[in-house]
Design an enzyme around this catalytic site. Structure first.
Site, PDB file in Angstrom:
ATOM      1  N   GLU A   1     -15.873   6.157   7.429  1.00  0.00           N
ATOM      2  CA  GLU A   1     -14.758   5.773   6.551  1.00  0.00           C
ATOM      3  C   GLU A   1     -14.646   6.819   5.428  1.00  0.00           C
ATOM      4  O   GLU A   1     -13.561   7.273   5.101  1.00  0.00           O
ATOM      5  CB  GLU A   1     -15.060   4.385   5.985  1.00  0.00           C
TER       6      GLU A   1
ATOM      7  N   ASP B   1      -9.136   1.766  -3.956  1.00  0.00           N
ATOM      8  CA  ASP B   1      -9.518   0.520  -4.627  1.00  0.00           C
ATOM      9  C   ASP B   1     -10.298   0.636  -5.936  1.00  0.00           C
ATOM     10  O   ASP B   1      -9.888   0.121  -6.956  1.00  0.00           O
ATOM     11  CB  ASP B   1     -10.348  -0.326  -3.665  1.00  0.00           C
TER      12      ASP B   1
ATOM     13  N   GLN C   1       0.856  -1.204   0.000  1.00  0.00           N
ATOM     14  CA  GLN C   1       0.000   0.000   0.000  1.00  0.00           C
ATOM     15  C   GLN C   1       0.887   1.248   0.000  1.00  0.00           C
ATOM     16  O   GLN C   1       2.110   1.134   0.104  1.00  0.00           O
ATOM     17  CB  GLN C   1      -0.911  -0.019   1.236  1.00  0.00           C
TER      18      GLN C   1
ATOM     19  N   TYR D   1     -17.807   4.974  -2.323  1.00  0.00           N
ATOM     20  CA  TYR D   1     -16.433   4.590  -2.023  1.00  0.00           C
ATOM     21  C   TYR D   1     -15.439   5.572  -2.647  1.00  0.00           C
ATOM     22  O   TYR D   1     -15.497   6.758  -2.367  1.00  0.00           O
ATOM     23  CB  TYR D   1     -16.268   3.156  -2.542  1.00  0.00           C
TER      24      TYR D   1
END
Ligand code: 2M8
Length: 447
Positions: A420, A182, A115, A376
């Site tokens: 998040e 992602d 990452q 997201y």
């Protein structure tokens, strides 16, 4: 528009809640990335978490980073997940099957990818906070920096040795998960070329059961590709050279490259201060220069936005996302490009959009086709991304800009749920709540 959410915590109460989230997510061994959705240690989450933890307990911040680096692979890679015993997350350690890897760690189970390299940044921050905290914390933090520096150097060297194929100079990723963003539209084209083979073992997703609304998560079609890439790597025995040569996905990631440049700068500073090997410091200096040049070289001639490069199809990826501002993180682009980027960032296409609850960059511009305010990495605002820009702007001496982003980040998160990610117009928290890295950056902003 004003805040449409029912609750707003004043700063001291917000900080107390953030501290509580970190304490509650502590298993005793690690702080999980989130209580239910992510019950393991994630690499870049752990870096941000340590920054927040340092505000509460410098020793605990140090041990979090030590735990991550104890899982470092022998070749230098810092894995993207260090697994706990919890089996509520898919894909877990059995699906990754990294036992076949020659270079994997023996005593702990990890995933087989990496990452973004933000760890040096976290280490420096922990040092700064430790030095102001107490003489004992100062001594511990200084000893820690001296001890971990060679591991950070090995991690950076791995990125250069294995992940700078081709002539763009960009650091390449072999899975969208490596980017941390992602399902960002940045990866739509390269993923379109990934054809899950018939040998993809069946699987059942667990994330969509935990997040109430599955449309806030990536689609099943996307997951098939994510899992197929893991299958390819497993079959290649996690041999990096083979993976970079053959995997169906290989993309130069401009955001990672910018973070790498500035993380190398930080390691140079720490290396000089703590008397590390001059040759290694010189390597880092060179890697920083190369990475910065690669980011500048990716900038679009008209928009100025930095671009990823599809290294399988040999083309620039023009999708406009927050990663387009990468050159502002690390510098190095010509002045006129930088000015263009700053005015674009301020414009109604980004932070100046009149309907945003908080003036911080969304993951995708609300004016772009394909922007989805709830999905997201396809539109929502992410507090950690705000923290990175705010931190980088402060470092570049742009104090007013840094302060505005920090204030915007606090406004976004003052509902106290530590989402998040956030719906940019309503401020609704999405994905997981009590997300550790959100709590951590809020603590850093408030303390
Ligand atoms: C998200 O990624 C994981 C896979 O690594 C997932 O969706 O299952 C990303 O937002 C990533 O950047 C983050 O590190 C991770 C844990 O917070 O979640």
């Amino acid at each position: 528009p004003g805040d449409r959410r029912p609750v707003r915590y004043p700063e001291p109460a917000l900080a107390a809640r953030a501290a509580r989230v970190l304490r509650d997510n502590d298993t005793g061994a690690v702080i999980t990335a989130a209580p239910r959705l992510y019950p393991h240690m994630w690499s870049w989450d752990a870096a941000f978490i340590s920054i927040g933890l340092a505000r509460l307990d410098v020793q605990r911040a140090i041990s979090e980073l030590q735990t991550l680096f104890r899982a470092q692979w022998r070749n230098g890679m810092v894995p993207h997940i260090v697994f706990t015993e919890n089996d509520a997350y898919f894909p877990g350690p059995d699906r990754w099957g990294t036992e076949v890897a020659h270079d994997g760690p023996q005593h702990v189970r990890t995933s087989g990818i990496c990452q973004p390299p933000v760890h040096a940044i976290a280490v420096q921050r922990v040092l700064e906070i430790g030095r102001r905290s107490s003489p004992a914390d100062r001594a511990d933090a200084e000893r820690f920096v001296r001890d971990i520096w060679p591991s950070l150097y090995a991690w950076h060297r791995w990125l250069v040795e294995y992940r700078t194929p081709g002539s763009s100079g960009l650091i390449a990723i072999v899975h969208g998960w490596e980017s941390g963003m992602d399902n960002s539209p940045r990866w739509d084209l390269p993923y379109a070329a990934v054809q899950p083979g018939t040998g993809l073992p069946p699987y059942v997703r667990k994330d969509v059961r935990i997040v109430g609304d599955p449309s806030e998560r990536p689609s099943d079609r996307e997951y098939d590709r994510y899992l197929w890439l893991i299958e390819e790597m497993r079959r290649a025995g996690y041999d990096q050279r083979k993976i970079v040569r053959n995997s169906s996905f290989l993309v130069g990631d401009v955001f990672i490259t910018a973070l790498f440049a500035v993380a190398c700068d930080v390691l140079v500073e720490l290396g000089k201060e703590f008397g590390q090997e001059p040759e290694e410091i010189a390597d880092l200096q060179e890697w920083a220069d190369n990475a910065r040049a690669a980011v500048a070289g990716s900038c679009h001639s008209v928009s100025g936005l930095a671009r990823d490069r599809d290294l399988r199809a040999n083309r620039w990826l023009d999708t406009q996302t927050v990663a387009g501002f990468s050159a502002l993180l690390c510098g190095g682009a010509p002045d006129e490009v930088q000015l263009k980027l700053l005015s674009l960032l301020d414009s109604d296409r980004w932070c100046g959009h009149p309907d945003l609850l908080a003036p911080v960059p969304p993951s995708v511009s609300p004016m772009r086709p394909g922007f989805n305010p709830r999905q997201y990495w396809r539109g929502p605002q992410w507090p950690v991304v705000v923290w990175l820009f705010s931190w980088a702007f402060e470092r570049r001496g742009w104090h007013e800009r840094a302060r505005k982003l920090r204030d915007g980040g606090v406004k976004l998160t003052e509902d106290g749920s530590f989402g998040e990610y956030y719906e940019p117009f309503t401020g609704e928290p999405l994905g997981s709540t009590d997300q550790s890295w959100t709590a951590a950056v809020v603590l850093d902003w408030l303390c």
